[in-house]
Design an enzyme around this catalytic site. Structure first.
Site, PDB file in Angstrom:
ATOM      1  N   VAL A   7      82.745  46.486  57.523  1.00 61.00           N
ATOM      2  CA  VAL A   7      83.722  46.407  56.444  1.00 61.00           C
ATOM      3  C   VAL A   7      83.079  46.878  55.134  1.00 61.00           C
ATOM      4  O   VAL A   7      82.098  46.298  54.673  1.00 61.00           O
ATOM      5  CB  VAL A   7      84.270  44.970  56.281  1.00 61.00           C
ATOM      6  CG1 VAL A   7      85.305  44.904  55.171  1.00 61.00           C
ATOM      7  CG2 VAL A   7      84.882  44.492  57.596  1.00 61.00           C
ATOM      8  N   VAL A  10      82.514  44.477  51.943  1.00 62.30           N
ATOM      9  CA  VAL A  10      81.696  43.276  52.152  1.00 62.30           C
ATOM     10  C   VAL A  10      80.378  43.644  52.821  1.00 62.30           C
ATOM     11  O   VAL A  10      79.313  43.557  52.222  1.00 62.30           O
ATOM     12  CB  VAL A  10      82.462  42.220  52.989  1.00 62.30           C
ATOM     13  CG1 VAL A  10      81.588  41.005  53.258  1.00 62.30           C
ATOM     14  CG2 VAL A  10      83.749  41.816  52.289  1.00 62.30           C
ATOM     15  N   CYS A  11      80.462  44.080  54.078  1.00 61.89           N
ATOM     16  CA  CYS A  11      79.268  44.340  54.882  1.00 61.89           C
ATOM     17  C   CYS A  11      78.415  45.482  54.328  1.00 61.89           C
ATOM     18  O   CYS A  11      77.206  45.506  54.548  1.00 61.89           O
ATOM     19  CB  CYS A  11      79.666  44.652  56.315  1.00 61.89           C
ATOM     20  SG  CYS A  11      80.644  43.384  57.122  1.00 61.89           S
ATOM     21  N   VAL A  12      79.038  46.431  53.642  1.00 55.71           N
ATOM     22  CA  VAL A  12      78.298  47.539  53.051  1.00 55.71           C
ATOM     23  C   VAL A  12      77.954  47.228  51.595  1.00 55.71           C
ATOM     24  O   VAL A  12      76.800  47.350  51.180  1.00 55.71           O
ATOM     25  CB  VAL A  12      79.091  48.867  53.126  1.00 55.71           C
ATOM     26  CG1 VAL A  12      78.343  49.991  52.425  1.00 55.71           C
ATOM     27  CG2 VAL A  12      79.367  49.239  54.564  1.00 55.71           C
TER      28      VAL A  12
END
Length: 100
Positions: A7, A10-12
Site C-alpha cells: 500500500v 502506508v507501507c511505502v
C-alpha cells in the site's frame, strides 16, 4: 534504499519518510505498489517526493542497476520481454539481427 510495498501511502510512505529522515537516499518504485484510489496515491507520491524520495518505475530502476548492457544483454532482456510484451518485439528484432 529501494522501496516497493503493498500500500503506497502506508507501507511505502512510512519507511521512505523514516529512511529519508535518517539520511538515506530513497528510490520509490511507483509501479510496484498500489492503493485504493488515485488521489491517495498521488498525495503519497507528492509527500515522499517533497521529502526527497526519487520516484521511478521498476523498468527504470532495473536499467539503472544493470548500468551496462554489454555485461548481460540476454539476461535483462529476457526479464523485460517476459513482463513487457512490447519489449519482447524489441528482443526478437535484436536476436534476429544478431543471427544474421
Amino acid at each position: 534504499m529501494i522501496i516497493a510495498e503493498v500500500v503506497t501511502e502506508v507501507c511505502v510512505a512510512f519507511p521512505a519518510l523514516s529512511a529519508l529522515a535518517e539520511g538515506f537516499e530513497v528510490f520509490v518504485i511507483t509501479d510496484a505498489s498500489g492503493t485504493f484510489n488515485a488521489m491517495t496515491r498521488d498525495a503519497a507520491w507528492e509527500r515522499m517526493s517533497a521529502a526527497g524520495a526519487q520516484l521511478m518505475s521498476w523498468f527504470g530502476a532495473a536499467c539503472e542497476l544493470h548500468r551496462d548492457w554489454r555485461n548481460d544483454v540476454e539476461g535483462l532482456g529476457t526479464l523485460f520481454s517476459n513482463h513487457i510484451p512490447d519489449y519482447r518485439n524489441l528482443i526478437n528484432s535484436y536476436s534476429t539481427f544478431q543471427a544474421k
